[in-house]
Design a protein around this motif. Sequence first.
Motif, PDB file in Angstrom:
ATOM      1  N   ALA A  45     -15.745 -12.015  35.267  1.00  0.00           N
ATOM      2  CA  ALA A  45     -16.881 -11.345  34.643  1.00  0.00           C
ATOM      3  C   ALA A  45     -18.034 -11.208  35.626  1.00  0.00           C
ATOM      4  N   GLY A  46     -18.294 -12.255  36.383  1.00  0.00           N
ATOM      5  CA  GLY A  46     -19.343 -12.190  37.388  1.00  0.00           C
ATOM      6  C   GLY A  46     -19.037 -11.185  38.473  1.00  0.00           C
ATOM      7  N   PHE A  47     -17.782 -11.129  38.867  1.00  0.00           N
ATOM      8  CA  PHE A  47     -17.414 -10.158  39.891  1.00  0.00           C
ATOM      9  C   PHE A  47     -17.620  -8.735  39.400  1.00  0.00           C
ATOM     10  N   GLU A  48     -17.331  -8.462  38.134  1.00  0.00           N
ATOM     11  CA  GLU A  48     -17.538  -7.112  37.607  1.00  0.00           C
ATOM     12  C   GLU A  48     -19.010  -6.722  37.651  1.00  0.00           C
ATOM     13  N   VAL A  49     -19.898  -7.692  37.429  1.00  0.00           N
ATOM     14  CA  VAL A  49     -21.334  -7.424  37.568  1.00  0.00           C
ATOM     15  C   VAL A  49     -21.644  -7.048  39.015  1.00  0.00           C
ATOM     16  N   PHE A  50     -21.106  -7.824  39.941  1.00  0.00           N
ATOM     17  CA  PHE A  50     -21.315  -7.541  41.360  1.00  0.00           C
ATOM     18  C   PHE A  50     -20.776  -6.150  41.716  1.00  0.00           C
ATOM     19  N   LEU A  51     -19.563  -5.847  41.264  1.00  0.00           N
ATOM     20  CA  LEU A  51     -18.913  -4.598  41.664  1.00  0.00           C
ATOM     21  C   LEU A  51     -19.641  -3.382  41.126  1.00  0.00           C
ATOM     22  N   LEU A  87     -11.018 -12.089  46.985  1.00  0.00           N
ATOM     23  CA  LEU A  87     -11.631 -13.217  47.683  1.00  0.00           C
ATOM     24  C   LEU A  87     -12.930 -13.634  46.995  1.00  0.00           C
ATOM     25  N   ARG A  88     -13.751 -12.669  46.623  1.00  0.00           N
ATOM     26  CA  ARG A  88     -15.010 -13.006  45.958  1.00  0.00           C
ATOM     27  C   ARG A  88     -14.743 -13.665  44.599  1.00  0.00           C
ATOM     28  N   VAL A  89     -13.754 -13.182  43.869  1.00  0.00           N
ATOM     29  CA  VAL A  89     -13.392 -13.812  42.593  1.00  0.00           C
ATOM     30  C   VAL A  89     -12.990 -15.264  42.815  1.00  0.00           C
ATOM     31  N   GLN A  90     -12.166 -15.493  43.832  1.00  0.00           N
ATOM     32  CA  GLN A  90     -11.687 -16.847  44.081  1.00  0.00           C
ATOM     33  C   GLN A  90     -12.804 -17.775  44.538  1.00  0.00           C
ATOM     34  N   VAL A  91     -13.769 -17.255  45.268  1.00  0.00           N
ATOM     35  CA  VAL A  91     -14.922 -18.067  45.660  1.00  0.00           C
ATOM     36  C   VAL A  91     -15.680 -18.524  44.417  1.00  0.00           C
ATOM     37  N   LEU A  92     -15.970 -17.588  43.521  1.00  0.00           N
ATOM     38  CA  LEU A  92     -16.678 -17.937  42.295  1.00  0.00           C
ATOM     39  C   LEU A  92     -15.868 -18.922  41.446  1.00  0.00           C
ATOM     40  N   LYS A  93     -14.582 -18.657  41.317  1.00  0.00           N
ATOM     41  CA  LYS A  93     -13.733 -19.540  40.516  1.00  0.00           C
ATOM     42  C   LYS A  93     -13.713 -20.942  41.103  1.00  0.00           C
ATOM     43  N   CYS A 139     -28.377  -5.631  46.704  1.00  0.00           N
ATOM     44  CA  CYS A 139     -28.650  -5.434  45.279  1.00  0.00           C
ATOM     45  C   CYS A 139     -27.580  -6.113  44.428  1.00  0.00           C
ATOM     46  N   ALA A 140     -26.320  -5.974  44.835  1.00  0.00           N
ATOM     47  CA  ALA A 140     -25.223  -6.588  44.094  1.00  0.00           C
ATOM     48  C   ALA A 140     -25.322  -8.107  44.112  1.00  0.00           C
ATOM     49  N   GLU A 141     -25.700  -8.667  45.253  1.00  0.00           N
ATOM     50  CA  GLU A 141     -25.871 -10.121  45.352  1.00  0.00           C
ATOM     51  C   GLU A 141     -26.985 -10.596  44.409  1.00  0.00           C
ATOM     52  N   ARG A 142     -28.086  -9.845  44.354  1.00  0.00           N
ATOM     53  CA  ARG A 142     -29.184 -10.226  43.466  1.00  0.00           C
ATOM     54  C   ARG A 142     -28.753 -10.171  42.002  1.00  0.00           C
ATOM     55  N   ASP A 143     -28.040  -9.114  41.632  1.00  0.00           N
ATOM     56  CA  ASP A 143     -27.606  -8.977  40.245  1.00  0.00           C
ATOM     57  C   ASP A 143     -26.597 -10.057  39.873  1.00  0.00           C
ATOM     58  N   LEU A 144     -25.706 -10.382  40.802  1.00  0.00           N
ATOM     59  CA  LEU A 144     -24.746 -11.455  40.542  1.00  0.00           C
ATOM     60  C   LEU A 144     -25.469 -12.791  40.378  1.00  0.00           C
ATOM     61  N   LEU A 188     -25.293 -15.255  37.216  1.00  0.00           N
ATOM     62  CA  LEU A 188     -24.870 -16.653  37.308  1.00  0.00           C
ATOM     63  C   LEU A 188     -25.931 -17.583  36.731  1.00  0.00           C
ATOM     64  N   ASP A 189     -27.193 -17.303  37.049  1.00  0.00           N
ATOM     65  CA  ASP A 189     -28.281 -18.124  36.515  1.00  0.00           C
ATOM     66  C   ASP A 189     -28.284 -18.123  34.991  1.00  0.00           C
ATOM     67  N   ALA A 190     -27.934 -16.980  34.398  1.00  0.00           N
ATOM     68  CA  ALA A 190     -27.975 -16.852  32.938  1.00  0.00           C
ATOM     69  C   ALA A 190     -26.718 -17.389  32.265  1.00  0.00           C
ATOM     70  N   ASN A 191     -25.565 -17.292  32.942  1.00  0.00           N
ATOM     71  CA  ASN A 191     -24.293 -17.588  32.287  1.00  0.00           C
ATOM     72  C   ASN A 191     -23.633 -18.901  32.715  1.00  0.00           C
ATOM     73  N   CYS A 192     -23.946 -19.390  33.878  1.00  0.00           N
ATOM     74  CA  CYS A 192     -23.431 -20.692  34.330  1.00  0.00           C
ATOM     75  C   CYS A 192     -24.482 -21.330  35.236  1.00  0.00           C
ATOM     76  N   PRO A 193     -25.628 -21.694  34.649  1.00  0.00           N
ATOM     77  CA  PRO A 193     -26.754 -22.163  35.450  1.00  0.00           C
ATOM     78  C   PRO A 193     -26.478 -23.425  36.246  1.00  0.00           C
ATOM     79  N   ASP A 194     -25.597 -24.307  35.738  1.00  0.00           N
ATOM     80  CA  ASP A 194     -25.282 -25.521  36.483  1.00  0.00           C
ATOM     81  C   ASP A 194     -24.559 -25.195  37.781  1.00  0.00           C
ATOM     82  N   MET A 195     -23.613 -24.253  37.732  1.00  0.00           N
ATOM     83  CA  MET A 195     -22.936 -23.823  38.957  1.00  0.00           C
ATOM     84  C   MET A 195     -23.904 -23.112  39.880  1.00  0.00           C
ATOM     85  N   ALA A 196     -24.744 -22.235  39.326  1.00  0.00           N
ATOM     86  CA  ALA A 196     -25.697 -21.476  40.133  1.00  0.00           C
ATOM     87  C   ALA A 196     -26.673 -22.395  40.855  1.00  0.00           C
ATOM     88  N   ALA A 197     -27.095 -23.468  40.185  1.00  0.00           N
ATOM     89  CA  ALA A 197     -28.022 -24.401  40.810  1.00  0.00           C
ATOM     90  C   ALA A 197     -27.364 -25.175  41.936  1.00  0.00           C
TER      91      ALA A 197
END
Length: 261
Positions: free
Chosen positions: A116-122, A91-97, A45-50, A54-63
Amino acid sequence: MSVTRTGGDYNLPSMAADPIHSGPIRAVTFDLDDTLWDVEPAIACAERDLRAWLDANCPDMAARYDRDALFRVRGSIVAKTPHLQHDVSELRVQVLKNALLRTGYGAEEAERLARAGFEVFLASRHSIEYYEHAVEVLRTLRRRYVIGALTNGNADVRRLDIGPFFHFAIQAGELGSSKPEPAMFEEAMRRMRLRPEEIVHVGDHLENDVAAAQRLGWYTVWVNRERAPRPLETAAADGEISCLSELPPVIERIEATARAA
């Protein structure tokens, strides 16, 4: 029962100067993921929400970075900074960064978006459903024993409605050391001011929970929901349960054995 508190804005109860119970067993500690709840649905569920965030806030990275691509980034980060494998949150924060930086974001923006993305996941990761009887067993044991949580993950009982049942909680990321290494168990003994033979540890993992605690002289209970056969090379726990409702009488039997020793 699902989580009803996710704010994480209260403290765990203070440790009493003296253990609650005067018998030979003074404390019970718990692993969290796959011991008190099934972690897989929460992570999914957390992966889906993250991903939606990402799709909404940084779509180029998400794609550019799907789940598999992010996992490859994770592998490269762990290879360069192996200590981060003990701190799954950072670790998850650093992966996203890292993925954001590779996509072309500036350092400050990448840091902001990653956290911010990690807080959504958490937040989503803490939307869990407890195993049957978990809450009532914690409530029962809390009346007699010091209760602690020892986890390699980033579940934080302070974000959950079971938080008040715990006197303390330790995450691997705090110590830079994961179970089955001894540091988490040693830190728990320091906080509780108890001897190994006064503690029972409850967990689902034969190596990380049972064997690791046994090596320090703790009593152990293996949560074996599938009733899987124990590998011959693995020492038996002092108790084995397939449902948390079985835990209080098992601890009573361990206590009787300790009293007779």
